[in-house]
Structure formats: structure tokens, C-alpha cells
Design an enzyme around this catalytic site. Sequence first.
Site, PDB file in Angstrom:
ATOM      1  CG  ASP A  18      -7.422  -4.558   3.383  1.00 55.63           C
ATOM      2  OD1 ASP A  18      -8.752  -4.346   4.004  1.00 55.63           O
ATOM      3  OD2 ASP A  18      -7.145  -3.702   2.402  1.00 55.63           O
ATOM      4  CE  LYS A  34       1.223 -16.969  -0.164  1.00 52.65           C
ATOM      5  NZ  LYS A  34       0.876 -18.313  -0.501  1.00 52.65           N
ATOM      6  CE1 TYR A  80      -2.934  -2.958   0.072  1.00 59.79           C
ATOM      7  CE2 TYR A  80      -3.949  -2.151   2.288  1.00 59.79           C
ATOM      8  CZ  TYR A  80      -3.897  -3.086   1.304  1.00 59.79           C
ATOM      9  OH  TYR A  80      -4.847  -4.013   1.295  1.00 59.79           O
ATOM     10  CG  ASP A 103      -1.914 -19.945   0.924  1.00 51.07           C
ATOM     11  OD1 ASP A 103      -1.226 -19.680   2.122  1.00 51.07           O
ATOM     12  OD2 ASP A 103      -1.273 -20.888   0.240  1.00 51.07           O
ATOM     13  CG  ASP A 107     -13.108  -6.625   4.770  1.00 45.76           C
ATOM     14  OD1 ASP A 107     -13.164  -6.090   5.879  1.00 45.76           O
ATOM     15  OD2 ASP A 107     -13.569  -6.357   3.592  1.00 45.76           O
TER      16      ASP A 107
END
Length: 367
Positions: free
Chosen positions: A243, A187, A142, A219, A247
Amino acid sequence: MKKKILVIPGDGIGQEVTSCAKAVLEQIAAEKGYTFTFDEALMGHAAIEATGDPLPAATLDKAKASDAILFGAVGHAKYDNDPTLKVRPENGLLAIRKGLGLYANLRPIVLFEELLDASSIKADVLKGTDILFFRELTGDAYFGEKIRTADYSSDLMIYHRFEVERIAVKAFEAARSRRKKLCSVDKANVLESSRLWRNVVQEVAAHYPDVETTHLFADTAAMQLIKNPRQFDVILTTNIFGDLLTDEASQIAGSMGMLASASVGDGAGFYEPVHGSAYDIAGQNKANPLAAILSAALMLDISFGMKAEANHILQAVKQVLKDGWRTGDIASAATDKSRILGTKEMGEQVLQMIRASAVSKQEQLQN
Ligand code: NAD
């Protein structure tokens, strides 16, 4: 006790939900004899329309001069439908996080027993879930260099050691005061920035031998969160994975409209519901204000050390839900239709419950 609170409603339902949360803060202040002074400022689309800037300097100055900030949400369909627009509401949010040095976003995933049937996940999988996310806020793709040409695009994923260290310390401290389990999500199998992340978390973990530390790839974490959410206590993760995962985790709590969050750094804390500006329902008195109200409770707890007052709000929200009151997003087939409320009415129910429980406490003390 005197506190200066800046309210930044932002766009869409931000206005509606922050006004309910502000009323709750005013009620707590009145009950306790505290002086909370409120100011208001623009951000997002509303600020672009008024000043051309998603984060006007006046807003950042006011935020810096406050003890805490209550934020709604930013975002507008105009920008979502036109990726070529350079000045965007979300830039205001990224800029204020940077400007206030907010590097850790705390998102408690608290399951209200009364809402077990509002989630699309089975109740017996969800029961007992209590997760605290620590999402890093200032690094990652970001904030890295962005390149866009007609045929090429790139977002640089950057992490510095100090950025990982400072949030890891906060997360391990929190785990220590909870169930002493921390799962770091990255990751590291494919990303260099994640390898640094994992190394630094391992180094910090060595100072917390009483906390059981695990590492998951993002994942796998996404899958485990739905399969067995109870296994998690504190989850520490990067900006982008946080992020996405928070959610996903919102579905454990039944709705985005139930999830509060706190962004903290070295200065004033920033409190906001996890949801966005939800312009599909904005201005219709349909938004669930509970995430914003619970964010106000987090403000009292984290920024002002008012744990009893924060708990007072939490208990009032629980009782309102127990009494069957719902907004549309958390109603189910079993909900009594006459108990489905609009934003203002739900805010009013919580206020009434706070007042009623304060009166009954007063009566108990007098008897
Ligand atoms: P959203 O969270 O605004 O809405 C997703 C869905 O959940 C919508 O159907 C909405 O109606 C519903 N919803 C969200 N909050 C609710 C509430 N309190 N009560 C009832 N229903 C609720 O996400 P989106 O639709 O992806 O994004 C809309 C805009 O918000 C976009 O411009 C996006 O960039 C922005 N956004 C801002 C933030 C922020 O300011 N922190 C966060 C996420 C998205």
C-alpha cells in the site's frame, strides 16, 4: 467474443474517470465486433447513503456474475474527518476483495517518457524504469483482529503460508516473462509475520532458479525506490508495505492519475486506478482519467487475453501525451496552456486517437 463487465464508479472522481474508461472499452468492442455488456452497481459512500451498507449484497452478486469489474474509487471527507464512524466506504473495498477472493494486486509502474518532467525525481534517475508490483491483498494488519478501547488499540498482522505461496507463484511467473528479477519486501528483522513471508518466498524461489531473487526490508526498499528505481523488475510484497510503496512509486510515473492496477484471484478480475476518490477535485472535471483508461487496458490483457487491444489503448495514451495533451496533475511549467484538458476532454482525445489509429491500420491493410 461476449463479455459481461460490471462498472462500480464508487465515490468522488470515480464516477468521472470510470465513464471515460467505459467509453474506451465500448470503442474497442465496436471496432472489433465484440459484445461487451455493461451493468452498474453501488459501493462506498454512495452505497452507504442508498442502502446503509458500503458493499450491498446486490453489488457482490453482480460482481460474481461478471467476467470483469471496472472500479473507480471509494471515500468521502465525512469519514476521514470522523474516525469514530463504524460503517466506512473503505470497508466495501476490503469486503469485495474478500468476497471475490482477490488476493494479488498488480501495479505496473510504467514511465511515459513524455512525462519525465512531471515527476519530482530527476529524469536521469527515472529513465528506463519499468516495475511490476505484486501486493498481497487478503492478509496482514488490514484483516487481522482489531481492538479499540479508550486507551488501547491493536491491529493483528496475520499471514498464512497459503496466502504467501499463491501470490509468490504469480509473481515468479510474471518475473519469468519479464527481466527475471524478483525483489521480495518485508520486515523480517522485526516482524514474525514477515519471517514466515520470507521463508515461504525462499521456498517458492527454489522452483524458479532462473529468476534472480533478492529480499529487502521495507524501509530500505522505500529508499532504494527513489534512489535507483531502475534496479527493480518485479517487487513482491505484503498488503501494508505494498500500500505504502506503490503510492511512493506513483511519483515515478508523475502522478497518481497515471497508475492502473489489477486485482486478481481465482474468479473475475477487478480493475481500478490506484488513486482514491480525490474529493478535493471531484465534480470539477479536473481528474486525470488515464489511470482508469489504463486499468481498462489491463482488463483486456489479463482477464480477456486481448493483448493487441490492450496495446492499442496504451499506444493511444502514449500518442496523446506525445502530442502534448495533459490534465492539470501532469502538466509542467513547459506545458502549452492550451493543451491542458479536463477529464472529459482527455478521455475524448484518447478515444479519437484509438479511432484514428484503427482507421489508419485499416487503410494500410487495404493498400
Ligand atoms: P487520493 O488518491 O484520492 O488523492 C490524493 C491527491 O492526488 C489529491 O490531491 C487528489 O486531488 C490527487 N489525485 C488523485 N487522483 C487524481 C487524478 N486521477 N487526477 C488528478 N489528481 C488526482 O487520496 P486521498 O486524498 O488520500 O484520499 C481521498 C479519499 O479516497 C479518502 O477517503 C481515502 O480513504 C480514499 N481512497 C480510496 C482508494 C480506493 O478506493 N482504492 C484509494 C486511496 C484512497
